[in-house]
Design a protein around this motif. Structure first.
Motif: not given
Lengths: 494, 789
Positions: B633, B641-642, B644, B666-667, B670-671, B700-703, B705-707
């Protein structure tokens, strides 16, 4: 003044008495180099990665509270009367892993493992403070100051819930021994001035406001430090060696937030965490902005007083406080004067604070019922980032809906936190609608000539600042605040 | 002593292959008990080094006054270029262009010029800041555009890949698009910064503890710097606190300076740079300018491709040659190009020398491919996914631009499965509808979705590097230790190799001791890089195990007088004829009969060959595949943006350890998402990196991460005989978040009703997203204006 030349604090389960050392020695260096407690890591030495997170317990009104802080920017000399808990203290006496540690292992929460002790400490602080597992959003909030480059965070966030399944926090050693630790810390507390010196440089830690006033008056050249979340970097990054430091940490009179009905009075030592609780209750947008201020570790240590006193053009509380029409009380000796915050910021890093002055408290009027409020923080990364633009706006309107008072305060747009006079003028006397908002947005160009830097270009700052006024109007018209992320995210908030 | 309990009738061991065994160090990580180099007990008399860095991006040193440094409290020695007994070079690529300290010419802002050795680290840092250095400044060339304009040279011989007749095919194409894309670099931000600890020994020997992915190279380059043979230098590393390619070559200089300090002072010397110095003085992922031209037909079939990959390499070659090679190797991603011409331009600039970073140029190459797909889709008004499917390797052709035949291609299968499992089509339709409604009512948010594939070549493209050694010892009590040339940086290599060893002997994993990587045990190792760690070292360890097993079998045949086929390694025991002997008893018996219970092991990847000059060969042993669908979004007023939702389906062959592999995916995702979104390297006009710390460089920080984040393994055995039919997993997942970039682009495009190509560069910071939106709105208005005019 009676001086005490030692400090006493509890490190894990041992009482420490220290004297005669570098007054700006960091807790991290001391733990690693002198205690050889190497579980606590250095990742950045500027309070931004969380690898050095430890818990600090301190007595406040007789109650012992543990909080995660960054050891890399905390001075040992500021720890008098505290309980410092490092990762080495978490394992059970039997040698078994702590529930948080156990959960992290079970869910594959570590890869390279370097950030892991800090993450374990942040999760443990959260775990101790909640009887049941907090929401995912709350966990992410607690982890905003802990960088992990390997995992992508999924298993780490999940680990906290698992920890609750393994054991209840009430059974934890720190919970069980709370009364005993509180008693030990109570025995250390006194009202003497602490003086720590290595022979060349000195840190004073007064216990009362009057002692503080005397010290600041007699050492007007001293660096005043509250949470050290900024001054800590002067030491670790700029390699500064201030000859005199006055630390506020023991002056409990300044660690207060009073609700006076129509306003909040925030003492100079009130942490950003506590300030968030009080100010955030005024409006969810304020809560969200303060949630995004630094990280939990930084908010636990840093203060509103410090954020105001250091005069950074990109601090997030000044635009907020200016928009709320706050004023700051400065004390020198026994004299006090109160300055509207807006006037306190004179030029880049130059404030209306003379040698001998210190910030004593900040008074924040509550917005009147019916006032329109807008709080936006724009940054490259949503959490734990410094604003490229911060905009906090307040409009008061008459019965006909016409704007009678307009305060549009911005950070990141000029050399100081600053109001947008032309844009405000464009709103005064008008109904706050698309047309007046558009006029105000366009008037901003005469208010600011922002800079290009690594956070944002001048063009982005100018564009976004104007768009924040448009966003304010759109949200006002819609009667709801929806943001793309965070606790104001549309579906979470609706 | 540990006394394992054996059940004679067990049907499996614990911790063998294909099991989600925990990371071997997990319990130590969480307790702060895992030793990184800075945590090791310090030798008595340890001294600390700090670097003096240049404050000039390009120019000549005209004066270097170090008197205040020398007399600063605690200082024991100052190291300059005059203190180097051997060669003043730590180049990893035989270009001899990486001086420890430059003699005259400064080549980037932050280049180490000298070092201080002091009693404490703080004293060393304070002393280093007291240097007075003067320069005759010359204008620095900082960017690719400036390098092109200034006519700078290449740091290495550029590669070229050609197949077919591009000129003719392009000219004959019904549609042609030619454009350029900017793609930013990336800081590794390993949480443990570089560090080296040098301990002097007898006869001028040095033992080095170095946070490195390449102990053998540290050994060889330190030997050259000291002017001693390689056998005088031993390098050991138990674990790194992250590396990601940033410790493949960049540790050389730190190790060399620590060794020089130890040589000069006769004491142990530790060098751990401050985070800011580490970020300023070490190389990063290359930023690229990708100039592409693509010809295609009305349906969207690619007919001809012509791309130039220009990379900012910095002042020296380092690994820029092979990095830009790998960009070319991946410029096809999963697609067949009938006619293709790919060229690399490794530009020299007055910036830090860029280096390996997870993916090693491959992700930049894939972005070129996906960018063209997007162009074609917008030009034809189609879903980019449709264009992707049209162009997969298959019936039309299976030959890559480097003339390797693609076998056992999984792209179509993975895409079809993921498209269904993530409900791509329905979600995309819903997003388009919602965006149209938002456009109509002037709403602030738009959503976007994209599904992108990855095909990643596995093998070092320097074919000779595809070799590994291992050492396995079986002790008389049945316990086993394993050593190999691979290094542990968090990726789980040690545990995977230990699982292979446990499986080979059919013993529980806790019988297998994992030992630190050291050049004293395994010589001439390759870097732990190119996702090859498990493939190579797992095979080498298996080879060592098999050598020992052969001897054990021969012993048992002889001792118990049974034929070979009646000896079987069962869980915790060995069947010999019709009796079963517990493993420890069996080993003890073998030892008593003077059986050699230690073996080295060796592996070299078969079937690969590469002729770089001709641009032909079988460069890769096999490919790893994957795909990701991302949804975002976007706030159209701010560009915020985020992410989702993300769905991933990834191919790791038959997973040796699903938990570890999912962690890598996963890592890595995110990287890679950080690289393409919030991680921005920013140099000022003087060539100073201003994003030199986590306060200014935003991973990236914890928040972030994709919802919603769903990750599945394909779990299909490798068609090639790799270690237990698994596949490499380190780098390929980093390519998956290209779907995030394209989802952002999709959201941006909605503001002009998907009629205009969004031309979104990376990293797609909120600023770039907002400006892309504004540019589209302006263009749309413009077109409307023309239409009505």
């Amino acid at each position: 003044m009676i001086m005490r030349r030692t400090i006493k604090f509890l490190l894990n389960d041992r009482m420490q008495t220290l004297e005669g050392f570098d007054p700006t020695l960091t807790l991290l260096d001391w733990l690693r180099n002198e205690c050889r407690l190497t579980g606590t890591k250095e990742g950045c030495a500027e309070g931004d990665c969380g690898a050095c997170s430890v818990l600090v317990g301190r007595l406040r009104n007789g109650e012992l509270r543990y909080e995660a802080i960054n050891a890399c920017i905390r001075f040992v000399a500021m720890l008098d009367g505290c309980h410092v808990v490092t990762v080495e203290h978490l394992k059970k006496r039997s040698g078994g892993l702590h529930p948080v540690q156990q959960a992290m292992v079970e869910l594959h929460g570590s890869q390279c493992g370097f950030c892991t002790p800090g993450i374990v400490m942040s999760l443990t602080a959260l775990w101790l403070g909640h009887d049941t597992a907090p929401s995912r959003e709350r966990i992410e909030e607690a982890l905003a100051g802990n960088l992990c480059r390997c995992t992508g965070y999924g298993p780490i966030v999940a680990a906290l819930g698992r920890a609750y399944e393994i054991e209840a926090p009430s059974a934890d050693r720190l919970a069980v021994e709370r009364a005993d630790v509180a008693r030990k810390l109570g025995l250390i507390a006194d009202r003497q001035v602490v003086e720590i010196s290595d022979g060349e440089r000195t840190l004073f830690a007064p216990a009362t406001s009057d002692q503080l006033a005397d010290l600041v008056a007699s050492h007007p050249d001293a660096t005043i430090v509250a949470g050290a979340t900024d001054v800590g970097l002067w030491i670790t990054k700029m390699l500064m060696r201030p000859a005199k430091v006055i630390a506020l940490g023991r002056v409990s009179e300044l660690d207060r937030i009073e609700d006076k009905g129509d306003r909040l009075v925030i003492g100079a030592l009130a942490s950003l965490r506590d300030a968030r609780e009080a100010l955030g209750a005024l409006d969810p947008q304020i809560d969200e902005m303060l949630r995004r201020f630094g990280s939990e570790q930084v908010r636990n240590a840093g203060t509103v007083g410090g954020n105001v006193a250091n005069g950074s053009p990109i601090g997030d509380t000044p635009p907020l406080l200016i928009a709320l029409d706050a004023s700051v009380t400065l004390r020198r000796g026994t004299e006090r004067r109160t300055v509207p915050l807006e006037k306190f910021f004179i030029a880049y890093k130059k404030q209306d604070r003379q040698p001998g002055d210190f910030v004593e408290e900040i008074s924040v009027p509550k917005p009147k019922p019916g006032a329109l409020l807008h709080v936006s923080k724009i940054s490259k990364r949503f959490d734990e980032d410094i604003s490229s633009v911060c905009g906090v706006f307040r409009l008061e309107r008459d019965a006909g809906g016409k704007v009678t008072e307009a305060v549009l305060a911005f950070g990141g747009m000029a050399a100081t936190p600053k109001r947008a006079a032309a844009a405000e003028a464009a709103l005064l006397g008008k109904v706050f609608d698309r047309a007046s908002a558009e006029a105000a947005a366009e008037a901003l160009a005469t208010d600011f000539t922002p800079l290009d830097d690594w956070r944002a270009s001048a063009r982005y700052r100018a564009t976004v600042a104007a768009n924040l006024i448009r966003r304010f109007q759109a949200e006002t018209a819609a009667g709801a605040v929806h943001r793309v992320a965070g606790i104001l995210q549309s579906d979470a908030h609706a | 002593m540990h006394k394992p309990i054996f059940a004679l009738n067990r049907d499996s061991i614990t911790g063998g292959v294909y099991q989600s065994t925990r990371h071997d160090s997990g319990h130590k990580h969480v307790a702060g008990e895992a030793f990184y180099i800075d945590d090791m007990p310090e030798p008595a008399g340890l001294l600390h080094a700090a670097l003096g860095l240049s404050h000039c991006a390009h120019g000549l040193i005209t004066g270097m006054d170090l008197s205040a440094v020398t007399t600063s409290p605690g200082v024991e020695a100052v190291l300059t270029v005059d203190d180097i007994p051997g060669v003043n070079d730590v180049s990893p690529s035989n270009h001899h262009d990486d001086p420890i300290f430059p003699e005259k010419r400064v080549m980037f802002y932050g280049q180490p010029l000298f070092a201080v050795i002091a009693r404490t680290r703080n004293e060393a840092r304070l002393a280093a800041a007291k240097a007075k250095i003067t320069y005759q400044q010359e204008p620095p060339v900082l960017t690719i555009a400036e390098a092109r304009k200034a006519g700078m040279d290449y740091v290495a011989e550029p590669m070229s890949l050609n197949r077919g007749d591009v000129e003719t095919a392009m000219a004959a194409s019904p549609h042609r698009i030619k454009r350029s894309m900017n793609l930013g670099g990336q800081e590794h931000f390993y949480l443990e910064s570089h560090i080296a600890l040098a301990i002097p020994g007898e006869d001028g020997d040095i033992t080095l503890y170095s946070s490195t992915q390449h102990p053998s190279e540290i050994q060889h380059s330190v030997a050259h710097v000291l002017g001693v043979p390689s056998n005088a230098v031993t390098v050991e590393i138990r674990r790194m606190g992250g590396a990601f390619g940033g410790k493949e070559t960049q540790g050389n200089i730190f190790a060399a300076i620590a060794a020089l300090g130890a040589r000069k002072t006769g004491q142990a010397v530790k060098l751990r740079p401050d985070r800011d110095d580490d970020m300023v003085a070490t190389g990063k992922r290359h930023d690229f300018v990708i100039d592409y031209e693509v010809g295609f037909d009305d349906e969207g079939h690619i007919l001809a491709v012509d791309i130039v990959f220009a990379a900012r390499c910095g002042f020296s070659a380092d690994l820029s040659g092979p990095v830009t090679d790998r960009a070319l190797f991946h410029a096809d991603n999963a697609y067949f190009y009938p006619h293709v011409r790919l060229n690399a331009q490794p530009w020299r600039t007055h910036t830090v020398s860029n280096t390996a970073f997870r993916g090693f140029g491959g992700p930049q190459g894939v972005i070129g491919a996906e960018r063209m797909i997007e162009e074609i889709a917008y030009a034809l008004g189609k879903d980019p996914l449709e264009i992707r499917k049209l162009n997969f390797y298959g019936e039309k052709g299976n030959l890559t631009p480097y003339h390797q035949t693609v076998e056992s291609d999984l792209s179509a299968e993975i895409i079809a499965k993921l498209e269904a499992s993530c409900d791509y089509q329905a979600r995309r339709a819903a997003i388009r509808e919602e965006n149209a409604r938002e456009n109509a009512k002037g709403g602030l948010f738009r959503r976007g979705i994209a599904l992108t594939p990855v095909k990643f070549g596995i093998s070092f493209t320097n074919s000779w590097q595809n070799q590994a050694g291992a050492l396995v010892n079986v002790y008389a009590d049945g316990s086993v230790s394993v050593n190999h040339g691979g290094t542990e940086m968090g990726q789980g290599l040690y545990i995977k190799v230990a699982q292979v060893v446990a499986q080979a002997f059919q013993i529980d994993l806790d019988m297998v001791k994992i030992t630190p990587t050291t050049t004293a045990k395994i010589p001439n190792t390759s870097p732990t890089a190119a996702s090859s760690g498990t493939d190579l070292n797992g095979m080498a360890a298996l080879n060592a195990c098999n050598n020992i097993k052969e001897r054990l079998v021969a012993f048992a045949c002889d001792k118990f007088q049974v034929p070979e086929d009646q000896i079987e390694f069962l869980p915790g025991r060995v069947r010999v004829g019709n009796r079963e002997i517990e493993w420890p008893d069996f080993v003890k018996e073998a030892y008593s009969n003077r059986i050699h219970l230690s073996s080295s092991g060796f592996y070299r990847t078969p079937d690969i060959h590469w002729d770089r000059k001709a641009g032909r060969g079988r460069a890769f042993y096999y490919y790893s595949y994957g795909a990701a669908a991302s949804e975002v979004t976007v706030d159209t007023l701010t560009g915020e943006y985020r992410v989702e939702r993300v769905d991933i389906l990834h191919d790791v062959g038959a997973s040796l350890n699903p938990a570890i592999d999912i962690g890598q995916i996963e890592g890595g995702f995110v990287q890679g998402m950080g690289w393409l979104t919030t991680e921005e390297l920013w140099w000022d006009a003087k060539g100073r990196l201003r994003t030199h710390a986590p306060s200014t460089y935003k991973i990236p920080v914890a928040s972030d991460r994709p919802r919603i984040f769903n990750i599945e393994l394909l779990n299909k055995p490798n068609h090639m005989p790799s270690i237990h039919r698994s596949k490499a997993v380190g780098e390929p997942p980093l390519v998956l978040p290209i779907s995030v970039l394209h989802a952002l682009s999709d959201a941006v495009a909605s503001v002009a009703d998907y009629k205009i190509f969004p031309n979104l560069d990376a990293p797609a910071t909120p600023e770039r997203v907002l400006f892309a939106i504004e540019a589209l709105r302006a263009k749309a208005q413009d077109q409307e204006g023309h239409g009505h005019g």
